[in-house]
Design a protein around this motif. Structure first.
Motif, PDB file in Angstrom:
ATOM      1  N   VAL A 103      45.700 -17.237  63.197  1.00 11.50           N
ATOM      2  CA  VAL A 103      44.333 -15.528  61.986  1.00 11.50           C
ATOM      3  C   VAL A 103      43.399 -15.853  62.574  1.00 11.50           C
ATOM      4  CG1 VAL A 103      44.474 -14.571  60.071  1.00 11.50           C
ATOM      5  CG2 VAL A 103      46.603 -15.595  60.533  1.00 11.50           C
ATOM      6  N   TYR A 107      39.964 -11.824  59.697  1.00 13.45           N
ATOM      7  CA  TYR A 107      40.869 -11.084  58.745  1.00 13.45           C
ATOM      8  C   TYR A 107      40.601 -12.574  57.298  1.00 13.45           C
ATOM      9  CZ  TYR A 107      42.356  -8.853  62.305  1.00 13.45           C
ATOM     10  OH  TYR A 107      42.258  -7.877  63.989  1.00 13.45           O
ATOM     11  N   SER A 153      48.008 -15.377  53.491  1.00 14.70           N
ATOM     12  CA  SER A 153      48.669 -16.355  53.825  1.00 14.70           C
ATOM     13  C   SER A 153      48.611 -18.261  53.221  1.00 14.70           C
ATOM     14  CB  SER A 153      47.740 -16.787  55.352  1.00 14.70           C
ATOM     15  OG  SER A 153      46.998 -17.851  54.643  1.00 14.70           O
TER      16      SER A 153
END
Length: 287
Positions: A103, A107, A153
């Protein structure tokens, strides 16, 4: 740890559910807020809701409007907006797993601590933590809280788990378009070697307490000076420019890197030297 959890529910992995509580992992910095003051009277400036040509209006007459074209709005009241809010769910289902580092940093928005809700949840909590750590993976899911759905996450952090709220794709500027005008050619190997040496030389364990917001510190000092002065005179602080800050843009990169590598610079940030107050500026005339 804050007394009130940001979210309470359960993390679900297939048929396994783990009761957890989520707490903010960060807090606002020591920011200084200012009010607008009317100088002649010393009183705060207040704001009124006004409509051009009509003047002040009542709050009950104000709706939220979305501009669809220039000067054309779709009006929505609070009940209509509340009706479309996502119902808060008590389950965070991990629907996908990705490699740690997959990722992009763009983000990541905000971190939260995940703690087991009770002693019975600890075993499953530890199993999930170790499984993520050994596989080098992070779990992805969507959390529904306060009427919105957040992409998050979940990954190991020390002895626990951390949840990070992620931005959606349309919230992140496309990297390719931002960097399109930058050169793609490789620089000289000698330059890269010098820069690598400098990076290695200044590599140390991260100690966040070694860094301070010197601007906030300077503002506190200025406010204290003004409070003790009990007068209207201006106090202007001298700000020292870093070495080379006033120089031109054209530099000898090789010479600068060699000098940096040869110098005994420390990695920890330096505290700015105490600044000398300037003489009070002449009081400006009122119109």
């Amino acid at each position: 740890m804050p007394a009130r959890a940001y979210w309470q529910g359960q993390i679900r992995l297939a048929l396994v559910s783990i009761p957890v509580e989520v707490y903010p992992a960060t807090r606002s910095g020591a920011a200084i807020s200012f009010h607008q003051i009317h100088e002649p009277s010393g009183k705060r400036v207040r704001y009124e809701k006004v409509v051009p040509g009509l003047g002040p209006v009542d709050r009950d007459e104000i709706l939220k409007g979305y501009e669809v074209e220039k000067g054309e709005y779709v009006l929505l009241d609070e009940e209509e907006i509340e009706a479309v809010k996502i119902e808060s769910r008590k389950t965070l289902e991990l629907v996908q797993f990705v490699e740690n580092g997959a990722v992009d940093v763009l983000y990541y928005e905000k971190p939260y601590f995940i703690l087991p809700a009770d002693d019975l949840a600890q075993e499953a909590y530890v199993v999930l933590r170790e499984a993520l750590r050994q596989t080098g993976k992070a779990g992805l899911g969507q959390l529904s809280v306060r009427g919105r759905e957040q992409l998050v996450s979940v990954r190991p952090c020390g002895k626990g788990l951390i949840m990070e709220v992620l931005r959606y794709a349309d919230e992140v500027a496309k990297v390719a378009s931002q960097f399109k005008d930058l050169p793609t050619g490789d620089p000289s190997e000698d330059l890269i070697e010098l820069a690598t040496t400098l990076i290695e030389k200044k590599t140390h364990p991260f100690k966040p307490e070694a860094f301070r917001d010197h601007y906030i510190d300077a503002l506190h000092r200025l406010i204290e000076k003004k409070r003790k002065a009990k007068g209207g005179k201006r106090i202007l602080e001298d700000v020292e420019e870093p070495d080379g800050a006033k120089g031109g843009n054209v530099i000898d990169l090789m010479a600068a890197l060699k000098k940096s590598v040869g110098g005994g610079e420390k990695a920890t940030p330096k505290k700015p030297a105490a600044s000398k107050p300037r003489k009070a500026a002449p009081k400006r005339k009122r119109a």
